[in-house]
Enzyme design. Sequence first.
Site, PDB file in Angstrom:
ATOM      1  CG  ASP A 198      -2.183   0.892   0.901  1.00 46.18           C
ATOM      2  OD1 ASP A 198      -2.117   1.710  -0.044  1.00 46.18           O
ATOM      3  OD2 ASP A 198      -3.193   0.796   1.628  1.00 46.18           O
TER       4      ASP A 198
HETATM    5  C1  NOJ Z   1      -3.906   4.041   0.136  1.00 47.01           C
HETATM    6  C2  NOJ Z   1      -5.099   3.144   0.197  1.00 47.01           C
HETATM    7  O1  NOJ Z   1      -5.104   2.410   1.401  1.00 47.01           O
HETATM    8  C3  NOJ Z   1      -5.195   2.190  -0.967  1.00 47.01           C
HETATM    9  O2  NOJ Z   1      -6.398   1.492  -0.891  1.00 47.01           O
HETATM   10  C4  NOJ Z   1      -5.053   2.937  -2.250  1.00 47.01           C
HETATM   11  O3  NOJ Z   1      -5.238   2.079  -3.339  1.00 47.01           O
HETATM   12  C5  NOJ Z   1      -3.703   3.600  -2.273  1.00 47.01           C
HETATM   13  N1  NOJ Z   1      -3.633   4.563  -1.191  1.00 47.01           N
HETATM   14  C6  NOJ Z   1      -3.387   4.307  -3.592  1.00 47.01           C
HETATM   15  O4  NOJ Z   1      -4.135   5.434  -3.704  1.00 47.01           O
END
Ligand code: NOJ
Length: 763
Positions: free
Chosen positions: A294
């Site tokens: 993530d």
């Molecule tokens: C953080 C989020 O937790 C995730 O779900 C997302 O895809 C990413 N950022 C990218 O934006």
Amino acid sequence: MKQFLQLMLSVFVILTITSCQEQNMTTKTDDAVGQKVEELLNKMTLDEKVGQMNQYNGFWEATGPVPEGGDAKAKYEHLKTGMVGSVLNVKGAENVRKMQETVVKESRLGIPLIFGYDVIHGHKTLSPVPLAESASWDLAAIEKSARVAAIEASAVGINWTFAPMMDISRDARWGRVMEGGGEDPYLGGLIAAARVKGFQGDDLTKDNTIAACAKHFAGYGFSEAGRDYNTVDVGTSTLYNVIFPPFQAAIDADVKTVMNSFNVLNGIPATADEWLMRDILKKKWGFEGFVISDWGSGKEMIDHGFARDLEHVAELATNSGSDMDMESTANVKHLKALVESGKVKESTIDDAVRRILRVKFELGLMDDPYKYCSPEREKELIYHPDHQAAALDMAKKSIVLLKNENGLLPLKKDQKNIAVIGALADDKNSPLGSWRIGSDDNTAISVTEGLKAINSNFKYAKGADLVAGGPVSFINELKINETDKSGFAEAVNLAKGSEVVIMVLGEHGFQSGEGRSRAKLDLPGVQQELLETVYKVNKNIVLVLMNGRPLTIPWAAENIPAIVEGWQLGSQSGNAIAQILFGEYNPSGKLPMSFPRSVGQVPLYYNHFSTGRPGPIDLVFWTHYGDESNTPLYPFGYGLSYTTFEYGDLKIDATDNKNIKVSTTITNTGKVAGEEVAQLYIQDKVGSVVRPVKELKGFEKFNLEPGASKTLEFVLTEKELGFYDNQGKFIVEPGDFNVMIGTSSDKGSEGSFVLKAMNDVKN
Ligand code: NOJ
């Protein structure tokens, strides 16, 4: 010569497979794509391999770095040297093409980028937020919604979405419940699979299908106290039976990528959890795609107190099976040296790169890196009327009728003298929810606009602002109006002289989603007071809720005659709500999450275990609160219709142990046609690991004309009757089962059967 080369390639493939298996790495190399991957991999330098494992955020101008972007210039140079495998957040087909050209033309091997984006519930045209869609229990509609999202996203250059989120959550305080399928693993698994199929379609090489991403692996929905990014501590039974099933369903649906999560799970950050990523995901489930971290979750392991520094991050994450690093820059800075010092094996890097290249080949990017970059398609497809029609259909199906005393709803189409009150009624932004970075602000049909299209005999008064000023955006903390009631008098006057009052209250669009946990779940700001004040002068209120999570509304549930759960329904929100209110569409949604009476009950979920003191008894020594009931305000699976359905007695045929048949007849006993979702629940009464008091194991949504009946038969096989033990082994245990088919998790026709002895069915 050709034969000799083929022989050598086969030997190489066999050696690779053996060595991968020894290291618990399971990339497939023996199919056509696998062989192409091997050929390319053999040409790559270590630097280039590491580059594939690196993803940057792409808030650049496509032709160069934005000046204030920190090390943006250096990052941009990396595109030209093959040090970037993927970019996220690049906007527009033209920009994607320019960036792709930079990489394809200037880097040595010209391996195309894969362009990621959070296409969560639509790209430009927005469907309801995922929790709302889940309330439809309509898998075909949900799949279609993801399909439409993929068509629009692929038209602007995107070929990979970071969706669907399949984190089961039992805690409405967690802001991200809006992004998931609710509290139930069975429903959640079916929805996850439907979304994956919608995004990926039946042929990933087409220019309108995109790779999906099952996220967040794993446990993110169980953040302690519902506070985003918080620690997760769950037992193995919950992991195997509640958290994993939607991921397994997504893998079975051939999801191409998986995202790990921010949280620490039982002491180990998920981004470096070898057991999760290698043992379970890649080995046990045979996942052949790649795992992305993530955003910065690698780097955050330093804050978790798990990694010493960024170099350690790269080592831990890569060795544990995290294949691509989103924005931590750990891989690109340190992996090469880690291989050279022997802390990370080159074969580990190869495994990750194989996975990434496989997805690029499968998408067809290697044959045509520009297949998604067509400004003509972009122009033609964005906000296409067909997409708006699909969004409207999905929105209507997502609405849940919570209360309808004395048939107040539907309103007559020629109803006169209507008051419409509430800031959200006139809001074109909130219905879009918070996860709409690809779309445009203020593009939703508001409730007032939707009403006008059917009946304009209304006057509007805001009553009170929901937001207290300051920036309203995806990244800023929202300030709610807690004090200003200066608009109350106008709303009260309007309500006084009206026959019926529609009040639209709830959360601002940016009040749920990532980073948006709440400790209170009531109507924010002064809205509860506004509701009670208006009620004093006119009790004929239809309350339309707009929210991204279950709310605690006990007063409204007690006093307000009609309540409609209108979620954040996306682009067509107002039209969908108006069509429900005036009876053009008969509500058919059912709650995918329990609505608590008060926040103190949370986590609250229908499929809990029985305690040893289920009660009630006359003494205090049973499981309960002294000041609140144990039951939800509205249970999982609950939702009314403008008609009524009667469930007949159950017929159970348990003669064939492997196909236990449970049936009932359902009759539309009301005056209008309507759709019902009949739900089948079981309880395995005695288990070697205790089983929930109820578990959803089947459902069917169908339409019935007034007076008509339908006989439904559910067949329970080992798949529905078994569960995972604490070693992760799927077992089926003979014994007594209760079964219910009903209109919600707390109401239906009940029966029981005995499952005769069967052998364990699978591992
Ligand atoms: C953080 C989020 O937790 C995730 O779900 C997302 O895809 C990413 N950022 C990218 O934006």
